[in-house]
Design a protein around this motif. Sequence first.
Motif, short mmCIF file in Angstrom:
data_model
loop_
_atom_site.label_atom_id
_atom_site.label_comp_id
_atom_site.label_asym_id
_atom_site.label_seq_id
_atom_site.Cartn_x
_atom_site.Cartn_y
_atom_site.Cartn_z
N ASP A 177 0.75 -1.28 -0.24
CA ASP A 177 -0.07 0.08 0.19
C ASP A 177 0.85 1.33 0.00
OD1 ASP A 177 -2.21 -1.56 -0.14
OD2 ASP A 177 -2.29 -1.54 2.14
N GLY A 178 1.94 1.18 -0.73
CA GLY A 178 2.76 2.36 -1.02
C GLY A 178 3.92 2.60 0.04
N GLU A 179 3.82 1.75 0.99
CA GLU A 179 4.96 1.80 2.30
C GLU A 179 6.04 0.62 2.08
OE1 GLU A 179 5.12 1.67 6.97
OE2 GLU A 179 3.22 2.33 6.03
N VAL A 180 7.33 1.27 1.98
CA VAL A 180 8.36 0.16 1.90
C VAL A 180 8.27 -0.71 3.41
CG1 VAL A 180 10.70 -0.29 1.94
CG2 VAL A 180 9.64 1.58 0.58
N ILE A 181 8.12 -2.22 3.00
CA ILE A 181 8.18 -2.95 4.02
C ILE A 181 9.47 -3.88 4.04
CG2 ILE A 181 5.98 -3.07 4.44
CD1 ILE A 181 5.69 -5.68 2.78
N LYS A 182 10.19 -4.05 2.74
CA LYS A 182 11.30 -4.82 2.88
C LYS A 182 12.22 -4.53 1.43
CE LYS A 182 12.75 -8.91 4.80
NZ LYS A 182 12.87 -9.00 6.30
N GLU A 183 13.56 -4.82 1.65
CA GLU A 183 14.75 -4.57 0.64
C GLU A 183 15.50 -5.88 0.59
OE1 GLU A 183 16.68 -0.87 1.13
OE2 GLU A 183 14.90 0.34 0.87
N GLY A 184 16.13 -6.17 -0.45
CA GLY A 184 17.06 -7.15 -0.73
C GLY A 184 17.63 -6.98 -2.06
N ARG A 185 18.71 -8.01 -2.09
CA ARG A 185 19.64 -7.96 -3.41
C ARG A 185 19.56 -9.31 -4.10
NH1 ARG A 185 21.70 -2.79 -3.18
NH2 ARG A 185 22.84 -3.29 -5.12
N LEU A 228 2.22 -12.51 4.54
CA LEU A 228 1.40 -11.79 3.51
C LEU A 228 0.13 -11.46 4.30
CD1 LEU A 228 0.73 -11.95 0.53
CD2 LEU A 228 -0.59 -13.98 0.94
N GLU A 229 -0.20 -10.10 3.69
CA GLU A 229 -1.39 -9.60 4.22
C GLU A 229 -2.21 -8.97 3.31
OE1 GLU A 229 -0.50 -6.11 6.93
OE2 GLU A 229 1.51 -7.23 7.54
N LYS A 230 -3.27 -8.58 3.35
CA LYS A 230 -4.41 -8.03 2.44
C LYS A 230 -3.88 -6.57 2.13
CE LYS A 230 -8.54 -10.64 3.65
NZ LYS A 230 -9.80 -10.37 4.40
N GLY A 231 -4.04 -6.07 0.81
CA GLY A 231 -3.65 -5.23 0.33
C GLY A 231 -2.98 -5.18 -0.93
N TYR A 232 -2.08 -4.10 -1.40
CA TYR A 232 -1.53 -3.94 -2.64
C TYR A 232 -0.14 -3.87 -2.54
CZ TYR A 232 -0.56 -2.04 -7.36
OH TYR A 232 -0.08 -2.02 -8.56
N TYR A 233 0.46 -4.85 -3.22
CA TYR A 233 1.86 -4.94 -3.19
C TYR A 233 2.64 -4.51 -4.47
CZ TYR A 233 1.57 -7.97 1.13
OH TYR A 233 1.56 -8.27 2.55
N GLU A 234 3.84 -3.87 -4.40
CA GLU A 234 4.59 -3.90 -5.65
C GLU A 234 5.99 -4.13 -5.35
OE1 GLU A 234 3.69 -0.67 -8.79
OE2 GLU A 234 5.18 0.33 -7.31
N ALA A 235 6.71 -4.72 -6.11
CA ALA A 235 8.25 -4.96 -5.90
C ALA A 235 8.82 -4.21 -7.29
CB ALA A 235 8.49 -6.36 -6.01
N VAL A 236 9.84 -3.67 -6.99
CA VAL A 236 10.61 -2.74 -8.17
C VAL A 236 11.99 -3.10 -7.95
CG1 VAL A 236 11.26 -0.56 -8.74
CG2 VAL A 236 9.18 -0.73 -7.85
#
Length: 248
Positions: A177-185, A228-236
């Motif tokens: 939902d537009g908030e960063v929750i994780k980063e990785g490489r 996993l939660e309900k909502g809109y995820y996006e990975a860039v």
Amino acid sequence: MSAADELYEAYVEKVPLALGSIGVASLEEAYQIQEQVLKMKINDNDEILRGYKVSLTSEETQDIFNHDEPLYGALTNKNLINNAKYSDYNEPKLEMEIAFLVQENLSIDDSEEDIIRKCLIAPGLEIPDGRYKDWFPNASKYEIVADSAVAGGVTFGQSDFSTYEKLDDIKGVLTLDGEVIKEGRSSEVMGHPAKAVKWLIGKLHAHGKIVEAGKVISSGTFNLPVELEKGYYEAVYENIGKVSLEVK
């Protein structure tokens, strides 16, 4: 009832098993059970083998499950999704992954560069989900393998050809939902995602299988799984693009 029957019933009925209930105690037996369950999915549930997923591709996840190499599981058409309904899963997680869309048969002799040349690369998200109660991080590696490496759902965005260099140590950012929750490489995936695919080709070869054109490979996670939660995820992902997943 055999272990394969129990797992297949848990899969179809969506009633998770107690950990330890199927009694599998070796990788060889676990992969045999996985194959038996896959045949049931194909023969009894009209599913189609669409590819494979690679798990335990980082030292951190290998340590969690007391193992020293990756694991693989089969993906069917039911695992390839565009969106997700939370109630369809048992205890779902979410991971950032790169998908390899195989354009030419992959060979045991292929280099990592050959593998990338033979595949389209797509930004992906994977929902690992086990057929056991309280499976993460408590299931054994044998239970994980028998359950098709806890295959749940995989989605991916627009694909394109790439290069070894463009996939090397790239960053992925996951938002909910537009908030960063994780980063990785991508370096978390055996140092490079193509290494994970090469490992898969070798392991399948040892089991008398090949990776054919038309298959999809989810190559391994950039991050420890999040709930996993309900909502809109996006990975860039750097150099690759983005993928989204709506969970209702």
